[in-house]
Design a protein around this motif. Structure first.
Motif, short mmCIF file in Angstrom:
data_model
loop_
_atom_site.label_atom_id
_atom_site.label_comp_id
_atom_site.label_asym_id
_atom_site.label_seq_id
_atom_site.Cartn_x
_atom_site.Cartn_y
_atom_site.Cartn_z
N UNK A 62 -2.86 18.99 -2.51
CA UNK A 62 -3.61 19.35 -3.71
C UNK A 62 -5.05 18.87 -3.68
N UNK A 63 -5.32 17.86 -2.88
CA UNK A 63 -6.67 17.27 -2.86
C UNK A 63 -7.56 18.00 -1.85
N UNK A 64 -7.00 18.27 -0.67
CA UNK A 64 -7.74 19.04 0.33
C UNK A 64 -8.87 18.28 1.00
N UNK A 65 -8.78 16.96 1.04
CA UNK A 65 -9.81 16.19 1.74
C UNK A 65 -9.22 14.90 2.28
N UNK A 66 -9.11 14.84 3.61
CA UNK A 66 -8.57 13.61 4.21
C UNK A 66 -9.49 12.43 3.92
N UNK A 67 -10.79 12.71 3.80
CA UNK A 67 -11.72 11.63 3.51
C UNK A 67 -11.41 11.00 2.15
N UNK A 68 -11.20 11.84 1.14
CA UNK A 68 -10.89 11.29 -0.20
C UNK A 68 -9.53 10.61 -0.22
N UNK A 69 -8.57 11.15 0.54
CA UNK A 69 -7.24 10.52 0.60
C UNK A 69 -7.34 9.14 1.24
N UNK A 70 -8.15 9.03 2.29
CA UNK A 70 -8.30 7.74 2.96
C UNK A 70 -9.06 6.75 2.09
N UNK A 71 -9.99 7.27 1.29
CA UNK A 71 -10.67 6.39 0.33
C UNK A 71 -9.67 5.84 -0.68
N UNK A 72 -8.78 6.71 -1.15
CA UNK A 72 -7.76 6.24 -2.10
C UNK A 72 -6.84 5.22 -1.42
N UNK A 73 -6.51 5.47 -0.17
CA UNK A 73 -5.65 4.56 0.58
C UNK A 73 -6.30 3.17 0.68
N UNK A 104 0.85 -1.20 0.00
CA UNK A 104 0.00 0.00 0.00
C UNK A 104 0.89 1.25 0.00
N UNK A 105 1.97 1.18 0.77
CA UNK A 105 2.92 2.30 0.80
C UNK A 105 3.67 2.42 -0.53
N UNK A 106 4.03 1.28 -1.11
CA UNK A 106 4.70 1.30 -2.42
C UNK A 106 3.79 1.96 -3.46
N UNK A 107 2.52 1.60 -3.46
CA UNK A 107 1.59 2.19 -4.45
C UNK A 107 1.33 3.67 -4.15
N UNK A 108 1.31 4.04 -2.88
CA UNK A 108 1.13 5.46 -2.52
C UNK A 108 2.29 6.28 -3.08
N UNK A 155 -5.87 1.44 -2.63
CA UNK A 155 -4.51 0.91 -2.80
C UNK A 155 -4.34 -0.39 -2.01
N UNK A 156 -4.90 -0.41 -0.82
CA UNK A 156 -4.79 -1.60 0.04
C UNK A 156 -5.56 -2.77 -0.57
N UNK A 157 -6.76 -2.48 -1.10
CA UNK A 157 -7.60 -3.53 -1.71
C UNK A 157 -6.87 -4.22 -2.85
N UNK A 158 -6.10 -3.45 -3.61
CA UNK A 158 -5.41 -4.01 -4.78
C UNK A 158 -3.93 -4.27 -4.50
N UNK A 159 -3.54 -4.22 -3.24
CA UNK A 159 -2.11 -4.21 -2.90
C UNK A 159 -1.33 -5.34 -3.55
N UNK A 177 9.11 11.99 5.47
CA UNK A 177 8.00 11.20 4.93
C UNK A 177 6.72 11.42 5.72
N UNK A 178 6.03 12.50 5.35
CA UNK A 178 4.70 12.74 5.91
C UNK A 178 3.74 11.99 5.00
N UNK A 179 3.10 10.93 5.53
CA UNK A 179 2.18 10.13 4.73
C UNK A 179 1.02 11.00 4.25
N UNK A 180 0.56 10.74 3.06
CA UNK A 180 -0.52 11.48 2.38
C UNK A 180 -0.04 12.84 1.85
N UNK A 181 1.24 13.16 2.04
CA UNK A 181 1.80 14.40 1.48
C UNK A 181 3.15 14.12 0.79
N UNK A 182 3.19 13.25 -0.21
CA UNK A 182 4.46 13.09 -0.93
C UNK A 182 4.84 14.43 -1.56
N UNK A 183 6.15 14.66 -1.78
CA UNK A 183 6.59 15.99 -2.23
C UNK A 183 6.03 16.39 -3.60
N UNK A 184 5.86 15.44 -4.49
CA UNK A 184 5.24 15.71 -5.78
C UNK A 184 4.78 14.40 -6.40
#
Ligand SMILES: [Cu+2]
Lengths: 119, 444
Positions: free
Chosen positions: B109-120, B96-100, B123-127, B329-336
C-alpha cells in the motif's frame, strides 16, 4: 573543517579500496508504477551501467519506456507488467536527461512519466 | 509487589528458549554462555544491551553484489534478515519485528521501500523505549500516513482509517471502550497531515498543515476539547482500558498462554507509570510462565534467522525473499493492518515453505561421497553430526531416538559394497533436514 578533510580522505581511501577489489557493483534504481504515477527511488544516477527494476504496484497493467533526450537516442522498452510483476533491465547510461513513461494509451498524459538525470 | 521470577534451573535449554523467544536463537555456544550468567543477568543483557555490533559476513545477493535495500525488490527483506542474523542486540531486533506486526504497514500500500525502511528505523529506535513516544512518532510516520490514509484525512473530508485502527488494533482492542462516535471524533482530531507530490519522486515533504486541520470542539471518550493528533494519541494512552490491552498483547508475543490476574495487574502497574516498555519486558522475560509453559511456534523470519545463526551462515541469496513469502512472512508485506496471523505459521501451505527454507539453508553444507569429509557409516555419529552443524540445539530424547531410528533403518541395507560409502552422506543430509523441521526445532 578538519572533520570534512578527514571525511574526504576516508572517501578517497574507500574509492581506492573499491578499485583494488575490482569493478564496483552496478548502481541500481527502482521505478514503482501506480495509477497514475511513476516514482524513482533515485532522481540521479552516474553515467555507466545501471540495473533498473520496474515494479508495478498499480491495479492495471503498465509498461515502461526509457529514452535519453537527444537526437537519435534509442528507446529502451520494458514490456507490460501486471500487478506486482517486476522486471530488471541492465542499461548503459550516458550523461544527460532521460525521460521515462508508460506507453499504454493515455497513461503518460495521466501522469505516468518522470525524468532521470545522469551526470 | 513484584511479578514472580522463575527460580528453577537456568541451564542451556532455558537459555535457548530465552534466546529464541527474545531474539533469533543462539549462535553456537551462546546458550551455554548465557546460562552461566544466571537468569537475572541473562535477561538484563537482553533488555540493556550495549551498542550494536554486527557479527559475521556482510550480506550479499546471489552474484556476490551488495544489497540495495531502497532500489531492488526483496532487498528490504534481505537487509532486515541480515540484521536479525548479525545483531548483537537480539531483543531490540525482535521488538522491531513485534512492532512491525503490531503497527502492521505493508509496502503493497505504501509503494516505497525507502519510506518502509524509514519506518523500520523508527520502530528500532523506540524498540525498548516508551510506547507513548513510539505511538506519537508512528502516527505521523510517512509510511503510516500513506498506509492508513492519514494524508487523505482533512477537515472537509475526514477519513476514519487511522482513527479506527489506532483504537481497534494499536491501543485498546476491538470495541473495547470506544464508540463509533469516538472513531469519527478521533478522525477529526487527526486531520491536517499532507505531503507534496513531486512528479517522478512521489510523496515528499510530509507535514502538518493548519489549513487542513479541523480545529473545532470534539468529544472523545466523554472528554471535550479542541483536540489534535497528539491529543488523539494521548487520550488513547490515558484510556483506562489501554494498559491491559498493551500488557496482554505484549505478553502474547513472548508467552503463548495468558498471564494470571496478579501478574497482569502488576505488569499494568509497571507500564502505567510512564508508558515504558523495558520494565514490562524484563518482568515477562523473567516470569516462570516463559520457562515452564507450553512451547511456541517460531515465526518464519525468526526460524530462518536463527537457523542461519546456528549454521554460522550469512545472508547470501535472494531466495530468502520468496521463501519467506512461502513460509508466510514476507517482511514489509504483512497480510493486512492486523498483522500476521500466527495461527497460520504451521498450516499445510506454510509448513511446506518451512521445509523449503530448511532445505535451502542446509544446501551449502550438503554432504556427498564425492567431496567433503567422509561420513561414518554410523547412525549415532550421523545424528551427532546433524546436531553439531546447526549449533547443538537441545532436543527431546524421543526426537533424538526417532532420528536415530531413521538413520539405522536407512543404513541397514548399506553395510557393504558401494552403498556403504554412498548412503551415509545421503542419510546425514536427510537427518539434518528432519532435525530442523522437527517439532523440537520449529518451536521454542
Ligand atoms: Cu501505464
Amino acid at each position: 573543517m578538519r572533520a570534512l578533510a578527514l571525511l574526504l580522505a576516508l572517501a578517497a581511501a574507500g574509492a581506492l579500496l573499491g578499485a583494488a577489489q575490482g569493478a564496483p557493483a552496478p548502481q541500481r534504481m527502482q521505478v514503482t508504477e501506480d495509477e497514475w504515477s511513476l516514482a524513482l527511488s533515485r532522481q540521479r544516477l552516474r553515467p555507466g551501467i545501471a540495473l533498473i527494476e520496474v515494479f508495478n504496484l498499480g491495479q492495471d497493467a503498465h509498461d515502461l519506456v526509457l529514452q535519453r533526450r537527444a537526437p537519435g537516442a534509442r528507446a529502451v522498452r520494458v514490456p507490460r507488467l501486471d500487478y506486482f510483476q517486476r522486471r530488471t533491465i541492465r542499461v548503459r547510461l550516458a550523461a544527460g536527461t532521460y525521460a521515462l513513461w508508460c506507453s499504454l494509451p493515455r497513461h503518460r498524459e495521466r501522469g505516468m512519466s518522470a525524468t532521470l538525470r545522469v551526470r | 509487589m513484584a511479578t514472580p521470577a522463575y527460580t528453577g534451573p537456568f541451564g542451556k535449554a532455558q537459555a535457548e528458549r530465552l534466546l529464541w523467544r527474545a531474539g533469533f536463537g543462539p549462535r553456537p555456544g551462546e546458550a551455554a554462555r548465557l546460562a552461566k550468567l544466571g537468569l537475572d543477568e541473562a535477561v538484563r543483557s537482553l533488555v540493556r544491551p550495549g551498542p550494536e555490533k554486527l557479527v559475521g559476513p556482510e550480506p550479499k545477493e546471489d552474484r556476490g553484489r551488495p544489497l540495495a535495500p531502497v532500489d531492488a525488490y526483496g532487498h528490504d527483506h534481505l537487509w532486515w534478515l541480515d540484521r536479525m542474523v548479525r545483531t548483537s542486540r537480539p531483543l531490540v531486533e525482535r521488538m522491531t519485528l513485534v512492532w512491525h506486526d503490531w503497527f502492521a504497514t505493508s509496502n503493497a500500500g505504501v509503494g516505497s521501500q525507502r519510506l518502509m525502511l524509514q519506518q523500520n528505523a523508527l520502530l528500532r529506535r523506540h524498540a525498548l523505549g516508551s510506547f507513548r513516544e513510539l505511538l506519537l512518532a508512528l502516527t505521523v510516520d510517512p509510511a503510516m500516513l500513506l498506509w492508513l490514509s492519514g494524508t487523505e484525512n482533512t477537515r472537509r473530508s475526514p477519513n476514519e482509517n487511522y482513527a479506527r485502527e489506532l483504537m481497534e488494533l494499536f491501543t485498546l482492542g476491538e470495541g473495547n471502550g470506544y464508540t463509533e462516535r469516538d472513531v469519527r471524533e478521533q478522525a477529526r482530531a487527526l486531520t491536517g497531515w499532507r505531503y507534496t507530490w513531486r512528479r517522478g519522486a512521489g510523496a515528499v515533504d510530509f507535514r502538518f498543515d493548519r489549513e487542513r486541520h479541523d480545529p473545532g470542539m470534539k468529544v472523545i471518550f466523554g472528554r471535550r476539547g479542541t483536540f489534535d493528533w497528539r491529543d488523539a494519541c494521548n487520550l488513547c494512552l490515558q484510556h483506562p482500558r489501554h494498559p491491559r490491552f498493551l500488557v496482554e498483547k505484549l505478553w502474547g508475543a513472548f508467552v503463548p498462554v495468558p498471564p494470571d490476574e496478579a501478574t497482569r495487574a502488576e505488569l499494568e502497574r509497571l507500564y502505567r507509570t510512564d508508558y515504558r516498555v523495558r520494565p514490562v519486558l524484563e518482568a515477562i522475560l523473567r516470569h516462570p510462565a516463559l520457562y515452564t509453559g507450553p512451547r511456541m511456534v517460531k515465526p518464519p523470519a525468526v526460524y530462518l534467522a536463527g537457523l542461519l545463526r546456528g549454521l554460522g551462515r550469512g545472508v547470501d541469496t535472494a531466495s530468502w525473499v520468496w521463501l519467506g513469502g512461502m513460509a508466510g512472512q514476507r517482511l514489509f508485506y504483512p497480510p493486512d493492518v492486523a498483522g500476521w496471523d500466527d495461527g497460520r505459521w504451521l498450516d499445510t501451505a506454510t509448513f511446506r515453505g518451512r521445509w523449503a527454507v530448511a532445505n535451502y539453508a542446509l544446501s551449502p553444507y550438503s554432504l556427498s561421497d564425492r567431496r567433503g569429509p567422509t561420513v561414518p557409516n554410523d547412525p549415532e555419529a550421523i545424528v551427532a553430526g546433524a546436531l553439531r552443524v546447526v549449533g547443538e540445539p537441545t532436543i527431546r530424547p524421543e526426537t533424538r531416538e526417532l532420528l536415530l531410528r531413521f538413520a539405522r533403518s536407512s543404513l541397514a541395507g548399506a553395510r557393504t559394497g558401494w552403498k556403504a560409502k554412498a548412503y551415509p552422506p545421503l542419510v546425514a543430509n536427510a537427518v539434518r533436514q528432519l532435525l530442523v523441521t522437527s517439532p523440537d526445532y520449529q518451536t521454542c
